[in-house]
Design an enzyme around this catalytic site. Structure first.
Site, PDB file in Angstrom:
ATOM      1  N   LYS A  40       0.801  -1.192   0.000  1.00  0.00           N
ATOM      2  CA  LYS A  40       0.000   0.000   0.000  1.00  0.00           C
ATOM      3  C   LYS A  40       0.849   1.263   0.000  1.00  0.00           C
ATOM      4  O   LYS A  40       0.398   2.337  -0.366  1.00  0.00           O
ATOM      5  CB  LYS A  40      -0.867   0.052   1.287  1.00  0.00           C
ATOM      6  CG  LYS A  40      -1.661  -1.178   1.572  1.00  0.00           C
ATOM      7  CD  LYS A  40      -2.461  -0.950   2.893  1.00  0.00           C
ATOM      8  CE  LYS A  40      -3.193  -2.179   3.322  1.00  0.00           C
ATOM      9  NZ  LYS A  40      -2.521  -2.855   4.458  1.00  0.00           N
ATOM     10  N   GLU A  99       7.665   2.022  -5.993  1.00  0.00           N
ATOM     11  CA  GLU A  99       7.710   1.569  -4.593  1.00  0.00           C
ATOM     12  C   GLU A  99       7.911   2.760  -3.669  1.00  0.00           C
ATOM     13  O   GLU A  99       8.541   3.753  -4.048  1.00  0.00           O
ATOM     14  CB  GLU A  99       8.883   0.598  -4.389  1.00  0.00           C
ATOM     15  CG  GLU A  99       8.530  -0.856  -4.591  1.00  0.00           C
ATOM     16  CD  GLU A  99       7.712  -1.441  -3.433  1.00  0.00           C
ATOM     17  OE1 GLU A  99       7.127  -0.670  -2.642  1.00  0.00           O
ATOM     18  OE2 GLU A  99       7.647  -2.673  -3.328  1.00  0.00           O
ATOM     19  N   ASP A 100       7.402   2.642  -2.451  1.00  0.00           N
ATOM     20  CA  ASP A 100       7.735   3.663  -1.463  1.00  0.00           C
ATOM     21  C   ASP A 100       9.162   3.451  -0.954  1.00  0.00           C
ATOM     22  O   ASP A 100       9.921   4.392  -0.820  1.00  0.00           O
ATOM     23  CB  ASP A 100       6.722   3.659  -0.302  1.00  0.00           C
ATOM     24  CG  ASP A 100       6.536   2.286   0.319  1.00  0.00           C
ATOM     25  OD1 ASP A 100       6.916   1.276  -0.311  1.00  0.00           O
ATOM     26  OD2 ASP A 100       6.005   2.211   1.439  1.00  0.00           O
ATOM     27  N   ASP A 103      14.218  -1.990   0.473  1.00  0.00           N
ATOM     28  CA  ASP A 103      15.036  -2.257   1.662  1.00  0.00           C
ATOM     29  C   ASP A 103      16.006  -3.403   1.321  1.00  0.00           C
ATOM     30  O   ASP A 103      17.039  -3.176   0.687  1.00  0.00           O
ATOM     31  CB  ASP A 103      14.063  -2.613   2.792  1.00  0.00           C
ATOM     32  CG  ASP A 103      14.697  -2.703   4.160  1.00  0.00           C
ATOM     33  OD1 ASP A 103      15.933  -2.697   4.234  1.00  0.00           O
ATOM     34  OD2 ASP A 103      13.976  -2.793   5.149  1.00  0.00           O
TER      35      ASP A 103
HETATM   36  C1  PRP Z   1       7.503  -2.379   1.943  1.00  0.00           C
HETATM   37  C2  PRP Z   1       7.737  -1.759   0.568  1.00  0.00           C
HETATM   38  C3  PRP Z   1       8.231  -2.928  -0.239  1.00  0.00           C
HETATM   39  C4  PRP Z   1       8.948  -3.775   0.775  1.00  0.00           C
HETATM   40  C5  PRP Z   1      10.415  -3.510   0.669  1.00  0.00           C
HETATM   41  O1  PRP Z   1       6.218  -2.926   1.959  1.00  0.00           O
HETATM   42  O2  PRP Z   1       6.588  -1.182   0.034  1.00  0.00           O
HETATM   43  O3  PRP Z   1       7.191  -3.627  -0.879  1.00  0.00           O
HETATM   44  O4  PRP Z   1       8.481  -3.399   2.069  1.00  0.00           O
HETATM   45  O5  PRP Z   1      11.129  -4.358   1.504  1.00  0.00           O
HETATM   46  P1  PRP Z   1      12.255  -5.316   0.955  1.00  0.00           P
HETATM   47  O6  PRP Z   1      13.107  -4.526  -0.010  1.00  0.00           O
HETATM   48  O7  PRP Z   1      13.025  -5.705   2.196  1.00  0.00           O
HETATM   49  O8  PRP Z   1      11.611  -6.504   0.286  1.00  0.00           O
HETATM   50  P2  PRP Z   1       5.481  -3.337   3.298  1.00  0.00           P
HETATM   51  O9  PRP Z   1       5.663  -4.814   3.517  1.00  0.00           O
HETATM   52  O10 PRP Z   1       5.918  -2.449   4.412  1.00  0.00           O
HETATM   53  O11 PRP Z   1       3.968  -3.124   2.928  1.00  0.00           O
HETATM   54  P3  PRP Z   1       3.123  -1.769   2.786  1.00  0.00           P
HETATM   55  O12 PRP Z   1       3.649  -1.046   1.561  1.00  0.00           O
HETATM   56  O13 PRP Z   1       1.736  -2.246   2.585  1.00  0.00           O
HETATM   57  O14 PRP Z   1       3.321  -0.961   4.045  1.00  0.00           O
END
Ligand code: PRP
Length: 197
Positions: A40, A99-100, A103
Protein backbone atom coordinates in the site's frame (compact mmCIF):
# COMPACT_ATOMS: atom_id res chain seq x y z
CA UNK A 1 16.72 10.82 22.91
CA UNK A 2 14.08 12.48 20.76
CA UNK A 3 11.53 9.96 19.57
CA UNK A 4 11.62 11.23 16.02
CA UNK A 5 12.61 14.13 13.79
CA UNK A 6 11.62 15.44 10.41
CA UNK A 7 13.96 14.07 7.77
CA UNK A 8 12.40 15.36 4.54
CA UNK A 9 9.92 18.21 4.58
CA UNK A 10 6.85 18.47 2.41
CA UNK A 11 8.65 20.96 0.17
CA UNK A 12 11.74 18.78 -0.17
CA UNK A 13 9.57 15.81 -1.12
CA UNK A 14 7.61 17.92 -3.61
CA UNK A 15 10.80 19.10 -5.31
CA UNK A 16 12.40 15.65 -5.39
CA UNK A 17 9.28 13.97 -6.77
CA UNK A 18 9.12 16.67 -9.45
CA UNK A 19 12.75 15.94 -10.40
CA UNK A 20 12.03 12.21 -10.63
CA UNK A 21 8.99 12.89 -12.80
CA UNK A 22 11.07 15.11 -15.08
CA UNK A 23 13.75 12.42 -15.39
CA UNK A 24 11.14 9.79 -16.26
CA UNK A 25 9.52 12.09 -18.83
CA UNK A 26 12.86 12.79 -20.46
CA UNK A 27 13.85 9.13 -20.62
CA UNK A 28 10.45 8.00 -21.90
CA UNK A 29 9.72 10.90 -24.23
CA UNK A 30 7.02 10.07 -26.77
CA UNK A 31 5.94 6.95 -24.84
CA UNK A 32 3.01 6.19 -22.61
CA UNK A 33 4.48 4.21 -19.70
CA UNK A 34 2.59 1.95 -17.33
CA UNK A 35 3.31 2.72 -13.70
CA UNK A 36 2.82 -0.25 -11.41
CA UNK A 37 2.21 0.75 -7.82
CA UNK A 38 2.99 -1.84 -5.16
CA UNK A 39 0.37 -1.45 -2.43
CA UNK A 40 0.00 0.00 0.00
CA UNK A 41 2.88 2.31 0.83
CA UNK A 42 3.53 3.61 -2.68
CA UNK A 43 0.10 5.09 -3.41
CA UNK A 44 0.86 8.56 -2.09
CA UNK A 45 4.16 8.73 -3.96
CA UNK A 46 2.47 7.40 -7.11
CA UNK A 47 -0.31 9.97 -6.88
CA UNK A 48 2.16 12.86 -6.72
CA UNK A 49 4.51 11.35 -9.30
CA UNK A 50 1.84 10.93 -11.98
CA UNK A 51 0.48 14.42 -11.35
CA UNK A 52 3.94 15.89 -11.87
CA UNK A 53 4.31 13.79 -15.04
CA UNK A 54 0.94 15.04 -16.24
CA UNK A 55 1.97 18.65 -15.68
CA UNK A 56 5.14 18.05 -17.65
CA UNK A 57 2.98 16.63 -20.44
CA UNK A 58 3.23 12.86 -20.27
CA UNK A 59 0.26 10.53 -20.46
CA UNK A 60 0.56 7.43 -18.27
CA UNK A 61 -1.34 4.32 -17.31
CA UNK A 62 -1.41 3.08 -13.74
CA UNK A 63 -2.08 -0.33 -12.28
CA UNK A 64 -1.74 -1.86 -8.82
CA UNK A 65 -0.30 -4.98 -7.26
CA UNK A 66 -0.41 -6.25 -3.75
CA UNK A 67 2.14 -8.73 -2.48
CA UNK A 68 2.84 -10.48 0.75
CA UNK A 69 6.12 -12.01 1.80
CA UNK A 70 6.41 -15.60 2.93
CA UNK A 71 8.45 -16.30 6.05
CA UNK A 72 9.13 -14.39 9.24
CA UNK A 73 10.00 -10.69 9.06
CA UNK A 74 13.31 -11.40 10.78
CA UNK A 75 14.16 -14.10 8.25
CA UNK A 76 12.71 -13.10 4.89
CA UNK A 77 12.64 -15.95 2.41
CA UNK A 78 12.62 -13.78 -0.70
CA UNK A 79 9.50 -15.59 -1.87
CA UNK A 80 6.54 -13.35 -2.42
CA UNK A 81 2.90 -14.18 -2.99
CA UNK A 82 0.91 -11.99 -5.37
CA UNK A 83 -2.25 -11.12 -3.45
CA UNK A 84 -3.65 -8.76 -6.08
CA UNK A 85 -2.41 -8.94 -9.65
CA UNK A 86 -2.31 -6.36 -12.43
CA UNK A 87 -5.35 -5.87 -14.60
CA UNK A 88 -3.50 -5.17 -17.82
CA UNK A 89 -0.93 -7.05 -19.91
CA UNK A 90 2.65 -5.83 -20.03
CA UNK A 91 3.57 -6.96 -23.56
CA UNK A 92 5.57 -4.27 -25.30
CA UNK A 93 4.95 -1.71 -22.54
CA UNK A 94 7.44 0.56 -20.81
CA UNK A 95 6.81 -0.49 -17.21
CA UNK A 96 7.92 1.38 -14.10
CA UNK A 97 7.53 -0.42 -10.76
CA UNK A 98 6.77 2.30 -8.20
CA UNK A 99 7.71 1.57 -4.59
CA UNK A 100 7.74 3.66 -1.46
CA UNK A 101 10.85 1.92 -0.18
CA UNK A 102 13.34 -0.68 -1.33
CA UNK A 103 15.04 -2.26 1.66
CA UNK A 104 16.55 -5.75 1.33
CA UNK A 105 15.42 -5.72 -2.29
CA UNK A 106 13.78 -9.14 -1.97
CA UNK A 107 10.25 -7.96 -2.79
CA UNK A 108 11.16 -6.00 -5.90
CA UNK A 109 13.65 -8.61 -7.11
CA UNK A 110 10.89 -11.19 -6.97
CA UNK A 111 8.46 -8.86 -8.70
CA UNK A 112 10.91 -8.06 -11.47
CA UNK A 113 11.38 -11.76 -12.17
CA UNK A 114 7.61 -12.26 -12.31
CA UNK A 115 6.98 -9.20 -14.49
CA UNK A 116 9.88 -9.90 -16.88
CA UNK A 117 8.08 -13.10 -17.88
CA UNK A 118 5.20 -10.93 -19.16
CA UNK A 119 7.39 -9.43 -21.91
CA UNK A 120 7.46 -5.71 -21.13
CA UNK A 121 9.51 -3.62 -23.54
CA UNK A 122 11.40 -2.11 -20.63
CA UNK A 123 11.10 -2.65 -16.87
CA UNK A 124 12.51 -0.15 -14.39
CA UNK A 125 12.21 0.56 -10.68
CA UNK A 126 11.33 3.93 -9.17
CA UNK A 127 11.43 4.15 -5.36
CA UNK A 128 10.94 7.13 -3.12
CA UNK A 129 13.38 5.72 -0.56
CA UNK A 130 16.36 3.56 -1.40
CA UNK A 131 17.75 1.90 1.73
CA UNK A 132 20.77 0.72 -0.24
CA UNK A 133 22.87 -0.32 2.78
CA UNK A 134 20.29 -2.97 3.68
CA UNK A 135 20.33 -4.65 0.28
CA UNK A 136 20.88 -8.40 0.19
CA UNK A 137 20.12 -8.81 -3.52
CA UNK A 138 21.92 -7.25 -6.47
CA UNK A 139 18.92 -5.07 -7.26
CA UNK A 140 19.63 -1.49 -8.27
CA UNK A 141 16.95 1.18 -8.10
CA UNK A 142 16.81 3.02 -11.44
CA UNK A 143 15.07 6.12 -10.10
CA UNK A 144 15.61 6.81 -6.37
CA UNK A 145 14.10 9.76 -4.52
CA UNK A 146 16.20 9.71 -1.37
CA UNK A 147 18.93 7.35 -0.21
CA UNK A 148 18.44 6.93 3.50
CA UNK A 149 19.32 4.36 6.17
CA UNK A 150 16.89 5.50 8.82
CA UNK A 151 13.52 4.11 9.85
CA UNK A 152 11.14 6.48 8.11
CA UNK A 153 7.41 6.99 8.44
CA UNK A 154 4.98 9.29 6.68
CA UNK A 155 4.18 9.98 3.03
CA UNK A 156 2.93 6.40 2.61
CA UNK A 157 5.35 4.70 5.00
CA UNK A 158 3.76 3.25 8.09
CA UNK A 159 4.51 2.17 11.62
CA UNK A 160 2.15 -0.70 12.38
CA UNK A 161 -0.32 0.75 9.91
CA UNK A 162 -0.21 4.31 11.26
CA UNK A 163 1.23 7.58 9.99
CA UNK A 164 0.96 6.90 6.25
CA UNK A 165 -0.90 10.19 5.82
CA UNK A 166 1.74 12.46 7.34
CA UNK A 167 2.72 14.88 4.58
CA UNK A 168 6.45 14.68 5.32
CA UNK A 169 8.98 11.92 6.04
CA UNK A 170 9.92 11.47 9.67
CA UNK A 171 12.89 9.50 11.00
CA UNK A 172 11.99 7.43 14.04
CA UNK A 173 15.00 7.68 16.35
CA UNK A 174 13.72 5.56 19.23
CA UNK A 175 11.98 2.66 17.54
CA UNK A 176 11.73 0.64 20.77
CA UNK A 177 9.84 3.42 22.55
CA UNK A 178 7.43 3.90 19.68
CA UNK A 179 6.88 0.15 19.46
CA UNK A 180 5.72 0.21 23.09
CA UNK A 181 3.42 3.16 22.43
CA UNK A 182 2.68 3.35 18.69
CA UNK A 183 0.48 6.43 19.15
CA UNK A 184 3.32 8.41 20.74
CA UNK A 185 4.19 10.22 17.54
CA UNK A 186 0.68 11.44 16.93
CA UNK A 187 1.06 14.18 19.49
CA UNK A 188 4.39 15.32 18.06
CA UNK A 189 3.10 15.73 14.55
CA UNK A 190 -0.49 16.67 15.19
CA UNK A 191 -1.97 18.41 12.15
CA UNK A 192 1.30 17.89 10.27
CA UNK A 193 2.87 20.53 12.52
CA UNK A 194 6.42 21.20 11.47
CA UNK A 195 6.16 19.16 8.28
CA UNK A 196 7.26 22.10 6.21
CA UNK A 197 10.01 23.54 8.40
C1 PRP B 1 7.50 -2.38 1.94
C2 PRP B 1 7.74 -1.76 0.57
C3 PRP B 1 8.23 -2.93 -0.24
C4 PRP B 1 8.95 -3.78 0.78
C5 PRP B 1 10.42 -3.51 0.67
O1 PRP B 1 6.22 -2.93 1.96
O2 PRP B 1 6.59 -1.18 0.03
O3 PRP B 1 7.19 -3.63 -0.88
O4 PRP B 1 8.48 -3.40 2.07
O5 PRP B 1 11.13 -4.36 1.50
P1 PRP B 1 12.26 -5.32 0.95
O6 PRP B 1 13.11 -4.53 -0.01
O7 PRP B 1 13.02 -5.70 2.20
O8 PRP B 1 11.61 -6.50 0.29
P2 PRP B 1 5.48 -3.34 3.30
O9 PRP B 1 5.66 -4.81 3.52
O10 PRP B 1 5.92 -2.45 4.41
O11 PRP B 1 3.97 -3.12 2.93
P3 PRP B 1 3.12 -1.77 2.79
O12 PRP B 1 3.65 -1.05 1.56
O13 PRP B 1 1.74 -2.25 2.59
O14 PRP B 1 3.32 -0.96 4.04
Amino acid sequence: MALAEIRYTQNQIHDRVHDLAAELCTNLEGQRPLLVSVLKGSVIFLADLVRHMGQIGMDVDVDFMSISAYGAESEPSGVVRIVKDLEQPLDGRHVIVVEDIVDTGLSVSYLLRALTARNPRTLRVCALIDKAVRRITDLEVDYAGFICEEFLIGYGLDFQGRYRNLPCLIAVKDVAAVAIEPGALERLFEKGHGCNE
